[in-house]
Design a protein around this motif. Structure first.
Motif, PDB file in Angstrom:
ATOM      1  N   UNK A 161       0.818  -1.213   0.000  1.00 21.77           N
ATOM      2  CA  UNK A 161       0.000   0.000   0.000  1.00 21.77           C
ATOM      3  C   UNK A 161       0.853   1.264   0.000  1.00 21.77           C
ATOM      4  N   UNK A 163       0.305   3.646   1.760  1.00 18.56           N
ATOM      5  CA  UNK A 163       0.465   4.044   3.155  1.00 18.56           C
ATOM      6  C   UNK A 163       1.820   3.591   3.692  1.00 18.56           C
ATOM      7  N   UNK A 164       2.231   2.388   3.278  1.00 18.73           N
ATOM      8  CA  UNK A 164       3.529   1.884   3.721  1.00 18.73           C
ATOM      9  C   UNK A 164       4.639   2.784   3.177  1.00 18.73           C
ATOM     10  N   UNK A 166       4.318   5.987   2.404  1.00 21.09           N
ATOM     11  CA  UNK A 166       4.277   7.252   3.145  1.00 21.09           C
ATOM     12  C   UNK A 166       4.852   7.068   4.551  1.00 21.09           C
ATOM     13  N   UNK A 167       4.520   5.925   5.172  1.00 20.19           N
ATOM     14  CA  UNK A 167       5.028   5.665   6.524  1.00 20.19           C
ATOM     15  C   UNK A 167       6.555   5.686   6.520  1.00 20.19           C
ATOM     16  N   UNK A 168       7.137   5.040   5.504  1.00 23.77           N
ATOM     17  CA  UNK A 168       8.593   4.994   5.421  1.00 23.77           C
ATOM     18  C   UNK A 168       9.160   6.390   5.186  1.00 23.77           C
ATOM     19  N   UNK A 169       8.469   7.168   4.367  1.00 24.46           N
ATOM     20  CA  UNK A 169       8.918   8.544   4.103  1.00 24.46           C
ATOM     21  C   UNK A 169       8.933   9.337   5.405  1.00 24.46           C
ATOM     22  N   UNK A 170       7.838   9.199   6.155  1.00 32.43           N
ATOM     23  CA  UNK A 170       7.728   9.935   7.410  1.00 32.43           C
ATOM     24  C   UNK A 170       8.786   9.443   8.398  1.00 32.43           C
ATOM     25  N   UNK A 171       9.084   8.152   8.337  1.00 29.27           N
ATOM     26  CA  UNK A 171      10.124   7.607   9.209  1.00 29.27           C
ATOM     27  C   UNK A 171      11.517   8.067   8.808  1.00 29.27           C
TER      28      UNK A 171
ATOM     29  N   UNK B  81      -1.215   5.035  10.286  1.00 26.20           N
ATOM     30  CA  UNK B  81      -2.137   4.896   9.167  1.00 26.20           C
ATOM     31  C   UNK B  81      -3.258   3.926   9.493  1.00 26.20           C
ATOM     32  N   UNK B  85       0.340   0.161   8.347  1.00 25.97           N
ATOM     33  CA  UNK B  85       1.528   0.255   7.498  1.00 25.97           C
ATOM     34  C   UNK B  85       2.803  -0.171   8.211  1.00 25.97           C
ATOM     35  N   UNK B  87       6.029  -2.699   8.736  1.00 21.34           N
ATOM     36  CA  UNK B  87       6.872  -3.403   7.767  1.00 21.34           C
ATOM     37  C   UNK B  87       6.811  -4.887   8.095  1.00 21.34           C
TER      38      UNK B  87
END
Lengths: 272, 378
Positions: A161, A163-164, A166-171, B81, B85, B87
């Protein structure tokens, strides 16, 4: 009724399996025959005396060690290179936003409809103008990109997704980090599948290596098998013996990784 | 971190504005819910705060710094999210450590910090598992721990509870409230569930149609909705809304004519209809027929026909079961009148000036319908 259906199903499957295995059996059987036995009518299924010497003779008949090294180099570089370019392209098509993305994707998709045979002549002309004929360059360069692989990987990357992402970007992960540390490990099974398909494809490639090499030192294993076909006819026993040791590495690869190959192909909804 | 939106507009295609001139201030350390129906602009607003989206116009400030041009990383936001989300190929510990690893924290430090966070969200005994082995609630906890790992300026949660079952949802919303209180991090939470929003927020921003309908405390949102949309969106059972003309006869001489002529819709909370003997602060007594009366445990619902309109009341448990017609009281609290634009012109925190009321001389039309302190969309 149920029992009949079951018997019928098993009969059909068994027949299918037999048809699939027959050429391999014939190859093994022929590789152990004497010269006359190979052409005898009615066919000899199991040779009277197993001619193990055929293998030694076949190996000596041509520089197979050299061919083997060539095949390993070409297969290895082609596979790694193609995987690298395909992963990058699939990531771009799946997660990045850029101008003309969909049009570009459609154009690339269109190239899948061009039969490979049509590309042989233009590719040969290009490479010969680059003075690459009879080099590893000619054997490797045209295969460093494959849209089939890009397409298969894109489908898998799409299933991760946004979202994953974006989550990594935010991380704090860059695109590069996200790709290699998150997306690629998450898509492990598809990547393994396309890798194996590519390894098998490269290893078995015949037409292209035959065309761009005429120096014996640059030949790959499948091309090297031609050594047994001369104007005077084909020595089937030796050819089959050589064929057997040419395909053994692929059989081993397939047996160990078949789980991934099947998963990968059924994921992409395409035949390999 | 205090978040300020100044005249923020967003359009995806350059034609239709998804968000229209948004202005608001989220106070440092508060928990704010963005509430509204789907397509109202909640998630879009959240993404604008996070920096995943850039506004088409206007400015966004974190404290005094203009962060409009900064991306999510530059704004140091933490985000949870809807699907968490996480890993899937990394263990719980590695998931929580990931943002710290990206921030180049040393291995020992980040493991220590990740373990502290795991303890905060109560997953300290799950560290070596992969996300796939955890329940939804546990995954949610890990996602929160990961979002908090780099000590974010602001914690953003995008419908974090919608994938959980009802019981877990209640547990997790209390957990989110607890974690927010313990860490003191400014938190913005998107939900379409008013119950969720009413229970955990310091303030609620109701978004609909790209506008802020109202931004105030949950209590005020309920007791004093700025407009008909908010009145109808907040509250369970839904507020009774009937044409104001239906009440004209009964309200004449009580509510000033100047208001009655403007009023288009009347909103009556189900608990604002009571039996006369139970009335606390009655506005007027009405007469109607009982259509249906249900009682279950402590709760009851009476369905009353009033001038051809159905009204629901939840405060009539004393009603005799064979009652056919009755006089009932309309309480002041929970009764609102809205004008043709849906704006509240009577009731709520507007000082109620009634006909013949000598104590208040103020012209009701001049009374503020919006209290200071809160920020509203234009």
């Amino acid at each position: 009724m149920k029992k009949v259906a079951s018997i019928l199903r098993y009969t059909i499957l068994t027949l299918g399996a037999l048809i699939m295995i027959l050429p391999f059996f014939w190859m093994l059987s022929t590789s152990l025959k004497t010269q006359p036995e190979t052409v005898q009518i009615p066919p000899v299924w199991i040779p009277k005396q197993l001619q193990w010497g055929n293998y030694v003779e076949a190996f000596k008949a041509a520089p197979f060690a050299r061919y083997f090294v060539n095949s390993v180099i070409v297969t290895g570089v082609t596979t790694i290179g193609q995987l690298f370019t395909s992963i990058l392209a699939a990531f771009a098509f799946s997660k990045l936003r850029f101008w003309g993305k969909n049009i570009l994707f459609l154009i690339f998709l269109g190239t899948m409809m061009i039969p490979g045979e049509m590309l042989i002549i233009p590719n040969f002309v290009t490479l010969s103008n680059m003075h690459l004929v009879n080099t590893y360059g000619a054997l490797i360069l045209p295969w460093l990109a494959s849209f089939f692989t890009v397409f298969t990987l894109r489908q898998t990357f799409n299933s991760v997704s946004d979202q994953t992402y974006f989550a990594a970007k935010i991380d704090g992960a860059s695109d590069w980090r996200f790709l290699w540390h998150i997306l690629v490990p998450m898509s492990k099974s598809t990547i393994t599948a396309v890798t194996v398909l590519q390894v098998i494809g490269s290893w078995n490639a015949f037409m292209w290596p035959l065309i761009v090499t005429n120096d014996e030192n640059m030949r790959t294993l499948p091309v090297g098998l031609q050594a047994f076909t001369t104007d005077a006819g084909t020595n089937f026993a030796l050819l089959m013996a050589a064929s057997t040791f040419v395909i053994i590495p692929m059989v081993v690869v397939y047996i160990f990784l078949q789980k991934y190959i099947i998963a990968g192909i059924s994921n992409s909804g395409l035949k390999g | 971190m205090q978040v300020t939106f100044k005249d923020v507009t967003l359009s995806y295609d350059g034609k239709r504005d998804i968000l229209k001139h948004l202005n608001f201030v989220i106070q440092e350390g508060s928990l704010v819910c963005l509430l509204g129906p789907s397509g109202g602009g909640k998630s879009t607003t959240l993404n604008l705060i996070s920096g995943l989206l850039a506004p088409t116009g206007g400015h966004i400030f974190f404290d005094d710094a203009d962060v409009t041009k900064k991306d999510a990383l530059g704004r140091k936001v933490g985000m949870v999210f809807q699907n968490y989300a996480l890993y899937p190929h990394l263990t719980v510990l590695k998931n929580i450590e990931f943002p710290l690893k990206m921030a180049k924290m040393s291995k020992a430090d980040r493991t220590k910090r990740a373990k502290e966070l795991a303890a905060l969200v109560h997953v300290e005994d799950q560290l070596d598992k992969k996300p796939g082995e955890l329940s939804g609630g546990q995954q949610q906890r890990v996602a929160i721990a990961r979002a908090l790992a780099k000590e974010p300026s602001i914690l953003l949660l995008d419908e974090p509870l919608s994938n959980l079952d009802a019981r877990l949802r209640i547990e997790m919303r209390e957990e989110i409230r607890r974690i927010q209180r313990e860490t003191g991090v400014t938190t913005v939470f998107v939900t379409h569930d008013q119950d969720e929003a009413m229970h955990i927020s310091d303030q609620i921003m109701v978004l609909h149609d790209g506008h802020i309908q109202q931004f105030s405390t949950p209590k005020k949102l309920y007791a004093s909705p700025d407009n008909l949309f908010v009145a109808q969106f907040i509250g369970e059972p839904v507020i009774n809304s009937i044409p104001a003309t239906a009440l004209n006869h009964d309200l004449a001489g009580i509510v000033p004519d100047s208001i009655l002529t403007q009023a288009q819709t009347a909103g009556i909370r189900p608990e604002a209809l009571t039996l006369p003997q139970r009335a606390l602060d009655p506005l007027v007594t009405l007469h109607g027929k009982v259509l249906e009366f249900d009682q279950f445990g402590r709760e009851s619902t009476a369905n009353i026909d009033y001038n051809g309109y159905q009204l629901i009341s939840t405060e009539m448990s004393q009603l005799a079961h064979d009652t056919k017609e009755l006089d009932f009281t309309l309480e002041k609290k929970g009764f609102f009148l809205f004008d043709a634009d849906g704006k509240r012109i009577f009731g709520g925190d507007t000082p109620m000036v009634l006909v013949g009321d000598q104590s208040a001389q103020k012209d009701p039309a001049a009374a503020p319908t919006e209290s200071g302190g809160d920020t509203h969309a234009e």
